[in-house]
Design an enzyme around this catalytic site. Structure first.
Site, PDB file in Angstrom:
ATOM      1  N   HIS A  34       6.222  -2.005 -25.671  1.00  0.00           N
ATOM      2  CA  HIS A  34       5.146  -2.119 -24.684  1.00  0.00           C
ATOM      3  C   HIS A  34       3.918  -2.711 -25.357  1.00  0.00           C
ATOM      4  O   HIS A  34       3.798  -2.686 -26.588  1.00  0.00           O
ATOM      5  CB  HIS A  34       4.808  -0.738 -24.102  1.00  0.00           C
ATOM      6  CG  HIS A  34       5.870  -0.197 -23.191  1.00  0.00           C
ATOM      7  ND1 HIS A  34       5.682   0.902 -22.388  1.00  0.00           N
ATOM      8  CD2 HIS A  34       7.137  -0.637 -22.963  1.00  0.00           C
ATOM      9  CE1 HIS A  34       6.787   1.132 -21.686  1.00  0.00           C
ATOM     10  NE2 HIS A  34       7.685   0.220 -22.022  1.00  0.00           N
ATOM     11  N   GLU A  52       0.871  -1.716 -25.628  1.00  0.00           N
ATOM     12  CA  GLU A  52       0.075  -0.774 -26.421  1.00  0.00           C
ATOM     13  C   GLU A  52       0.746  -0.489 -27.766  1.00  0.00           C
ATOM     14  O   GLU A  52       0.085  -0.486 -28.811  1.00  0.00           O
ATOM     15  CB  GLU A  52      -0.135   0.535 -25.654  1.00  0.00           C
ATOM     16  CG  GLU A  52      -0.879   0.362 -24.335  1.00  0.00           C
ATOM     17  CD  GLU A  52       0.056   0.178 -23.136  1.00  0.00           C
ATOM     18  OE1 GLU A  52       1.116  -0.463 -23.289  1.00  0.00           O
ATOM     19  OE2 GLU A  52      -0.304   0.669 -22.056  1.00  0.00           O
ATOM     20  N   CYS A  72       1.878   4.229 -19.997  1.00  0.00           N
ATOM     21  CA  CYS A  72       3.012   5.117 -19.743  1.00  0.00           C
ATOM     22  C   CYS A  72       2.937   6.282 -20.738  1.00  0.00           C
ATOM     23  O   CYS A  72       2.169   6.239 -21.701  1.00  0.00           O
ATOM     24  CB  CYS A  72       4.325   4.347 -19.886  1.00  0.00           C
ATOM     25  SG  CYS A  72       4.790   4.038 -21.601  1.00  0.00           S
TER      26      CYS A  72
HETATM   27 ZN   LIG Z   1       4.000   2.062 -22.343  1.00  0.00          ZN
END
Ligand SMILES: [Zn+2]
Length: 161
Positions: A58, A60, A88
């Site tokens: 992801h 991040e 998330c």
């Molecule tokens: Zn994530």
């Protein structure tokens, strides 16, 4: 010289990263930037799930890994994460472990849902982890589950974190 966070410039950079990631075909429409308190960009990146076949890539996580490598440090104290969308649970965990000073997000979960990115089930799961038809989650205690911790505790000159 310190700047005032949150700074819209960095959120716009994160959104640009998200757009660049989609154009490159690297992954989902998510970007992130990590800056220090002075406003120096430490790392920027986007979702790399598709290009790397990595479900953990992801935006991040990608940018946390880049920033930690750039600073040669497993903690990112004094750093601020700007992410194009509400994180998330995995990215929340990564941000907590990274000890970031602040996390700012742009788009909301409702925005992401409009593009069929729905992590609401994951957020719910974290609040109450239990097995489902699709996936089993169970405690499996064996005799020596504490052995790694005992070893860790016995080391006097370790790097604690
Ligand atoms: Zn994530």
């Amino acid at each position: 010289m310190a700047i005032k966070h949150p700074d819209h410039t960095f959120m716009k950079m994160a959104i640009d990263e998200a757009i660049n990631g989609v154009k490159a075909g690297d992954g989902g429409p998510f970007g992130a930037v990590i800056v220090n308190k002075a406003g120096k960009v430490i790392a920027s990146g986007h979702n790399m799930v598709l290009v790397n076949n990595d479900p953990t890539a992801h935006a991040e996580v990608t940018v946390i890994r880049k920033a930690a490598a750039a600073l040669n440090n497993f903690e990112l104290k004094g750093c601020i994460l700007y992410t194009s969308c509400y994180p998330c649970p995995m990215c929340m965990g990564a941000s907590l472990w990274a000890r970031l000073d602040a996390v700012y997000w742009g788009a909301t979960s409702a925005d992401a849902l409009k593009a069929n990115f729905d992590d609401s089930a994951f957020h719910s799961f974290v609040k109450n982890p239990k097995s489902t038809v699709e996936q089993t989650w169970e405690h499996l205690p064996v005799e020596n589950t504490f052995a790694p911790f005992a070893l860790w505790n016995s080391i006097v000159d370790k790097t604690p974190y």
